[in-house]
Write an enzyme that holds these catalytic residues in place. Structure first.
Site, PDB file in Angstrom:
ATOM      1  N   MET A   1      45.442  49.668  39.509  1.00 61.99           N
ATOM      2  CA  MET A   1      44.990  50.786  40.335  1.00 61.99           C
ATOM      3  C   MET A   1      46.006  51.073  41.433  1.00 61.99           C
ATOM      4  SD  MET A   1      40.882  50.680  40.348  1.00 61.99           S
ATOM      5  CE  MET A   1      40.622  49.466  41.620  1.00 61.99           C
TER       6      MET A   1
ATOM      7  N   HIS B   1      50.252  41.896  41.265  1.00 61.86           N
ATOM      8  CA  HIS B   1      50.644  42.822  40.192  1.00 61.86           C
ATOM      9  C   HIS B   1      52.024  42.457  39.648  1.00 61.86           C
ATOM     10  CE1 HIS B   1      47.939  45.564  42.700  1.00 61.86           C
ATOM     11  NE2 HIS B   1      47.333  45.553  41.523  1.00 61.86           N
TER      12      HIS B   1
ATOM     13  N   ASP C   1      40.531  38.667  38.725  1.00 60.29           N
ATOM     14  CA  ASP C   1      39.319  39.367  38.286  1.00 60.29           C
ATOM     15  C   ASP C   1      38.854  38.710  36.981  1.00 60.29           C
ATOM     16  OD1 ASP C   1      39.330  41.848  40.217  1.00 60.29           O
ATOM     17  OD2 ASP C   1      41.381  41.561  39.530  1.00 60.29           O
TER      18      ASP C   1
ATOM     19  N   SER D   1      45.177  41.076  47.135  1.00 56.64           N
ATOM     20  CA  SER D   1      44.348  42.183  46.657  1.00 56.64           C
ATOM     21  C   SER D   1      44.732  43.439  47.433  1.00 56.64           C
ATOM     22  CB  SER D   1      42.869  41.865  46.904  1.00 56.64           C
ATOM     23  OG  SER D   1      42.096  43.044  46.820  1.00 56.64           O
TER      24      SER D   1
HETATM   25  P1  AMP Z   1      43.944  46.161  40.389  1.00 58.95           P
HETATM   26  O1  AMP Z   1      45.076  47.068  40.717  1.00 58.95           O
HETATM   27  O2  AMP Z   1      43.384  45.451  41.579  1.00 58.95           O
HETATM   28  O3  AMP Z   1      42.917  46.806  39.513  1.00 58.95           O
HETATM   29  O4  AMP Z   1      44.569  44.983  39.516  1.00 58.95           O
HETATM   30  C1  AMP Z   1      45.339  45.243  38.375  1.00 58.95           C
HETATM   31  C2  AMP Z   1      45.582  43.951  37.657  1.00 58.95           C
HETATM   32  O5  AMP Z   1      46.252  43.032  38.516  1.00 58.95           O
HETATM   33  C3  AMP Z   1      44.289  43.269  37.199  1.00 58.95           C
HETATM   34  O6  AMP Z   1      44.477  42.677  35.925  1.00 58.95           O
HETATM   35  C4  AMP Z   1      44.094  42.219  38.264  1.00 58.95           C
HETATM   36  O7  AMP Z   1      43.356  41.099  37.820  1.00 58.95           O
HETATM   37  C5  AMP Z   1      45.516  41.830  38.563  1.00 58.95           C
HETATM   38  N1  AMP Z   1      45.595  41.220  39.892  1.00 58.95           N
HETATM   39  C6  AMP Z   1      45.150  41.742  41.066  1.00 58.95           C
HETATM   40  N2  AMP Z   1      45.351  40.883  42.073  1.00 58.95           N
HETATM   41  C7  AMP Z   1      45.924  39.781  41.539  1.00 58.95           C
HETATM   42  C8  AMP Z   1      46.357  38.521  42.057  1.00 58.95           C
HETATM   43  N3  AMP Z   1      46.255  38.217  43.347  1.00 58.95           N
HETATM   44  N4  AMP Z   1      46.895  37.626  41.192  1.00 58.95           N
HETATM   45  C9  AMP Z   1      47.002  37.914  39.875  1.00 58.95           C
HETATM   46  N5  AMP Z   1      46.608  39.075  39.326  1.00 58.95           N
HETATM   47  C10 AMP Z   1      46.073  40.001  40.136  1.00 58.95           C
END
Ligand code: AMP
Length: 279
Positions: free
Chosen positions: A26, A33, A146, A181
């Protein structure tokens, strides 16, 4: 060279014949990421990152509007990381006028996060299936941060015979342990200190388990009490101990998961840890 693509049709053209590693996000990219992107870079000749704040996975009153967005910044990061294509579609591209199809992965969508965010996982499953069908990657990368989402995607891929390998990547944490995050940007300085309650409560659980405690109820109670001692913690949505498939456990074993969701001020944070793994 990183190409920015906004249309499904153009993306299909660009990706013809390519073996793709895909990282759906996102946006508002951080080191978490980047761990996914770097893994994808290592394992695939061509890397696609999607940046899309999916409206259907946000509930009423949630943070869809205020979710951080900065495509320019994300593009720079992707260029530096050697990403081949950034796919940043509009809502109209992802949800064309008159769309009627949704994906519901039963059971797993209703527990833990699903209890507190009804319809969240319907939105997630739907958008992930759409993106997998648009990009048609060989491998797709998801973070353990997640964990429930990762399990849901794995289940959907098995159930629907999707021809993609789902690769799980360990949670990346800040120096002090806070799981990275995009939502951490909401936290004030004071709240940032209380946000550490999630990581520290997992550390507490780890310590208890290492001392021989196996009673899930006792561990959860001690975690709750500890979390609520932090000044800016407003409430706990859940602290749960499950097996790998998210079934609740009474007695803890190696390989189980401890998962939690906590409100720090007006920010909802989640974290989890696999029992027996380093933290
Ligand atoms: P998001 O942009 O928050 O929807 O996350 C995109 C992807 O990055 C998802 O697969 C999340 O699980 C992963 N992700 C987000 N934060 C972390 C983190 N701290 N460590 C590893 N993967 C992450």
């Amino acid at each position: 060279m990183t190409l920015l693509v906004r249309k499904v049709k153009e993306l299909r053209e660009v990706l013809k014949g390519k073996e793709v590693g895909f990282v759906p996000t996102m946006g508002y990219l951080h080191e978490g990421h980047l761990a996914l992107i770097r893994r994808a870079r290592e394992e695939n000749p061509f890397v696609v990152v999607s940046i899309y704040v999916n409206p259907t996975q946000f509930g009423k009153g949630e943070d869809f509007e205020r979710y951080p967005r900065d495509l320019e910044r994300d593009l720079k990061i992707c260029k530096k990381e050697g990403v081949d294509v950034v796919f940043a579609p509009t809502d109209e591209e992802v949800y064309p006028f008159g769309y009627l199809t949704e994906v519901h992965v039963k059971g797993i969508s209703e527990v833990l996060e699903g209890k507190f965010r009804p319809n969240h996982f319907k939105g997630v499953a739907t958008v992930v299936l759409k993106l997998l069908n648009i990009v048609r990657p060989r491998r797709a990368y998801f973070g353990e941060k997640d964990y429930q989402q990762l399990k849901l995607v794995e289940k959907m891929v098995r159930d629907l015979f999707l021809d993609v390998e789902i690769v799980a990547v360990k949670t990346v944490r800040d120096k002090d342990g806070l799981a990275l995050s995009s939502r951490n940007t909401y936290l004030s300085e004071e709240e940032r200190k209380s946000a550490l309650s999630l990581y520290k409560s997992l550390l507490l659980a780890k310590e208890l388990i290492e001392k021989g405690e196996r009673d899930a109820k006792k561990i959860k109670e001690k975690m709750r009490e500890f979390i609520l001692s932090f000044e800016k913690v407003k409430k706990i949505d859940y602290v749960e101990i499950t097996d790998k498939e998210l079934n609740p456990k009474d007695f803890v074993e190696e390989g189980d998961r401890i998962l939690l969701a906590v409100w720090v001020g007006n920010t909802r944070l989640i974290d989890n840890w696999e029992v027996g793994e380093p933290l």
